[in-house]
Design a protein around this motif. Structure first.
Motif, PDB file in Angstrom:
ATOM      1  N   VAL A  61      49.130  35.473  -0.296  1.00  0.00           N
ATOM      2  CA  VAL A  61      48.034  36.452  -0.227  1.00  0.00           C
ATOM      3  C   VAL A  61      48.027  37.327  -1.479  1.00  0.00           C
ATOM      4  N   ALA A  62      49.209  37.731  -1.940  1.00  0.00           N
ATOM      5  CA  ALA A  62      49.295  38.598  -3.119  1.00  0.00           C
ATOM      6  C   ALA A  62      48.846  37.887  -4.395  1.00  0.00           C
ATOM      7  N   LEU A  63      49.074  36.594  -4.491  1.00  0.00           N
ATOM      8  CA  LEU A  63      48.774  35.868  -5.721  1.00  0.00           C
ATOM      9  C   LEU A  63      47.400  35.198  -5.752  1.00  0.00           C
ATOM     10  N   SER A  64      46.804  34.998  -4.576  1.00  0.00           N
ATOM     11  CA  SER A  64      45.534  34.265  -4.519  1.00  0.00           C
ATOM     12  C   SER A  64      44.366  35.215  -4.308  1.00  0.00           C
ATOM     13  N   PRO A  65      43.267  34.991  -4.931  1.00  0.00           N
ATOM     14  CA  PRO A  65      42.957  33.987  -5.948  1.00  0.00           C
ATOM     15  C   PRO A  65      43.098  34.505  -7.380  1.00  0.00           C
ATOM     16  N   GLU A  66      43.538  35.766  -7.549  1.00  0.00           N
ATOM     17  CA  GLU A  66      43.573  36.348  -8.892  1.00  0.00           C
ATOM     18  C   GLU A  66      44.485  35.586  -9.848  1.00  0.00           C
ATOM     19  N   GLN A  67      45.730  35.312  -9.429  1.00  0.00           N
ATOM     20  CA  GLN A  67      46.666  34.619 -10.314  1.00  0.00           C
ATOM     21  C   GLN A  67      46.733  33.120 -10.041  1.00  0.00           C
ATOM     22  N   VAL A  68      46.609  32.741  -8.791  1.00  0.00           N
ATOM     23  CA  VAL A  68      46.633  31.327  -8.407  1.00  0.00           C
ATOM     24  C   VAL A  68      45.318  31.037  -7.686  1.00  0.00           C
ATOM     25  N   PRO A  69      44.453  30.218  -8.277  1.00  0.00           N
ATOM     26  CA  PRO A  69      43.154  29.953  -7.643  1.00  0.00           C
ATOM     27  C   PRO A  69      43.312  29.223  -6.310  1.00  0.00           C
ATOM     28  N   PHE A  70      42.330  29.433  -5.441  1.00  0.00           N
ATOM     29  CA  PHE A  70      42.335  28.726  -4.158  1.00  0.00           C
ATOM     30  C   PHE A  70      42.262  27.223  -4.409  1.00  0.00           C
ATOM     31  N   TRP A  71      42.848  26.460  -3.499  1.00  0.00           N
ATOM     32  CA  TRP A  71      42.867  25.002  -3.613  1.00  0.00           C
ATOM     33  C   TRP A  71      41.541  24.363  -3.191  1.00  0.00           C
ATOM     34  N   ASN A 118      58.153  24.041   3.069  1.00  0.00           N
ATOM     35  CA  ASN A 118      57.208  23.954   4.174  1.00  0.00           C
ATOM     36  C   ASN A 118      55.968  24.780   3.872  1.00  0.00           C
ATOM     37  N   LEU A 119      54.829  24.232   4.190  1.00  0.00           N
ATOM     38  CA  LEU A 119      53.553  24.921   4.022  1.00  0.00           C
ATOM     39  C   LEU A 119      52.916  25.044   5.395  1.00  0.00           C
ATOM     40  N   PRO A 120      53.208  26.160   6.103  1.00  0.00           N
ATOM     41  CA  PRO A 120      52.649  26.334   7.449  1.00  0.00           C
ATOM     42  C   PRO A 120      51.119  26.344   7.428  1.00  0.00           C
ATOM     43  N   TRP A 121      50.530  26.024   8.551  1.00  0.00           N
ATOM     44  CA  TRP A 121      49.079  25.869   8.631  1.00  0.00           C
ATOM     45  C   TRP A 121      48.322  27.123   8.201  1.00  0.00           C
ATOM     46  N   ILE A 122      48.758  28.291   8.645  1.00  0.00           N
ATOM     47  CA  ILE A 122      48.038  29.529   8.289  1.00  0.00           C
ATOM     48  C   ILE A 122      48.115  29.757   6.784  1.00  0.00           C
ATOM     49  N   THR A 123      49.278  29.572   6.214  1.00  0.00           N
ATOM     50  CA  THR A 123      49.439  29.749   4.768  1.00  0.00           C
ATOM     51  C   THR A 123      48.593  28.730   4.016  1.00  0.00           C
ATOM     52  N   GLU A 124      48.568  27.503   4.503  1.00  0.00           N
ATOM     53  CA  GLU A 124      47.750  26.462   3.876  1.00  0.00           C
ATOM     54  C   GLU A 124      46.269  26.832   3.939  1.00  0.00           C
ATOM     55  N   GLN A 125      45.838  27.348   5.067  1.00  0.00           N
ATOM     56  CA  GLN A 125      44.438  27.745   5.202  1.00  0.00           C
ATOM     57  C   GLN A 125      44.089  28.849   4.210  1.00  0.00           C
ATOM     58  N   TYR A 126      44.999  29.810   4.060  1.00  0.00           N
ATOM     59  CA  TYR A 126      44.734  30.900   3.112  1.00  0.00           C
ATOM     60  C   TYR A 126      44.763  30.383   1.677  1.00  0.00           C
ATOM     61  N   ALA A 127      45.728  29.536   1.351  1.00  0.00           N
ATOM     62  CA  ALA A 127      45.841  29.011  -0.009  1.00  0.00           C
ATOM     63  C   ALA A 127      44.624  28.172  -0.395  1.00  0.00           C
ATOM     64  N   ASN A 128      43.944  27.613   0.592  1.00  0.00           N
ATOM     65  CA  ASN A 128      42.748  26.806   0.316  1.00  0.00           C
ATOM     66  C   ASN A 128      41.473  27.625   0.280  1.00  0.00           C
ATOM     67  N   PHE A 129      41.295  28.519   1.250  1.00  0.00           N
ATOM     68  CA  PHE A 129      39.989  29.177   1.401  1.00  0.00           C
ATOM     69  C   PHE A 129      40.046  30.692   1.613  1.00  0.00           C
ATOM     70  N   GLY A 130      41.221  31.299   1.555  1.00  0.00           N
ATOM     71  CA  GLY A 130      41.313  32.737   1.740  1.00  0.00           C
ATOM     72  C   GLY A 130      41.221  33.145   3.198  1.00  0.00           C
ATOM     73  N   LEU A 131      40.858  34.383   3.436  1.00  0.00           N
ATOM     74  CA  LEU A 131      40.820  34.940   4.790  1.00  0.00           C
ATOM     75  C   LEU A 131      39.869  34.176   5.705  1.00  0.00           C
ATOM     76  N   MET A 132      38.722  33.778   5.183  1.00  0.00           N
ATOM     77  CA  MET A 132      37.769  33.032   6.015  1.00  0.00           C
ATOM     78  C   MET A 132      38.361  31.685   6.417  1.00  0.00           C
ATOM     79  N   GLY A 133      39.170  31.110   5.562  1.00  0.00           N
ATOM     80  CA  GLY A 133      39.848  29.866   5.903  1.00  0.00           C
ATOM     81  C   GLY A 133      40.786  30.035   7.080  1.00  0.00           C
ATOM     82  N   VAL A 134      41.483  31.170   7.134  1.00  0.00           N
ATOM     83  CA  VAL A 134      42.385  31.441   8.254  1.00  0.00           C
ATOM     84  C   VAL A 134      41.586  31.660   9.528  1.00  0.00           C
ATOM     85  N   ILE A 135      40.523  32.442   9.447  1.00  0.00           N
ATOM     86  CA  ILE A 135      39.713  32.743  10.640  1.00  0.00           C
ATOM     87  C   ILE A 135      39.106  31.466  11.217  1.00  0.00           C
TER      88      ILE A 135
END
Length: 195
Positions: A61-71, A118-135
């Motif tokens: 959450v701290a690094l995305s998307p400013e330093q690490v772009p969403f997947w 391990n890349l848990p599902w919630i973290t994966e959702q955030y890393a791909n699409f941000g907060l809306m991805g988690v929701i």
């Protein structure tokens, strides 16, 4: 360890993880003699990050998307091929999402191509699409689990049917690996159990 040694260990662990995180001065690291951290030689920061998934999510959450772009869904592409057995597709690409994720977010050294995280599902959702991805993602997961429960646990069932349903659905309740890795064997498993 006696109680005092355990408290000393815990306090120094917290100092190492939360206070000294990012400090490059090795004179304050465990083993320097300035911290009495369980034989002055072991740091468990890496272990904590590996087992405390909230720390992993916080860093993402701290690094995305400013330093690490969403997947933008890249980690979900193997879903379409992961169910194909290697007997049929011998050159099927290996799924290395855990390593790529670890290197991308700095949990694993950039030169390390073997370690996986391990890349848990919630973290994966955030890393791909941000907060809306988690929701929307967790809403979809809830719908998926409800659907699978209605399919595999409906009406009166024999013991064999119950056990088969548990074998299929229960692993999906432990969402510690990325989604395609967790669900990739679902179709072959269902077919195998049905046969």
């Amino acid at each position: 360890l006696n109680l005092i040694e355990k408290l000393d260990y815990g306090a120094n662990f917290l100092i190492d993880y939360f206070v000294l995180d990012g400090v490059d001065d090795d004179s304050y690291r465990p083993g320097s003699g300035k911290l009495s951290f369980w034989n002055n030689s072991i740091s468990f920061r890496g272990l904590t990050v590996r087992v405390a998934h909230i720390a992993v999510l916080s860093n993402v959450v701290a690094l995305s998307p400013e330093q690490v772009p969403f997947w933008k869904g890249k980690t979900y592409k193997p879903i379409f091929t992961s169910f194909i057995p290697r007997v049929i597709w011998r050159d099927k690409p290996e799924e290395r999402t855990g390593n790529e994720f670890g290197r991308r977010y700095g949990f694993v050294e950039s030169s390390d191509k073997g370690m996986s995280l391990n890349l848990p599902w919630i973290t994966e959702q955030y890393a791909n699409f941000g907060l809306m991805g988690v929701i929307f993602g967790m809403t979809g997961v809830g719908i998926l689990l409800a659907f699978l429960e209605s399919v595999f646990f409906r009406g009166p069932m024999t013991v064999l049917e119950t056990v088969s349903g548990i074998v299929i659905v229960l692993p999906l309740c432990y969402q510690e690996a990325n989604f395609s890795l967790s669900t990739g064997s679902l179709i072959p498993l269902v077919i195998s159990l049905w046969v």
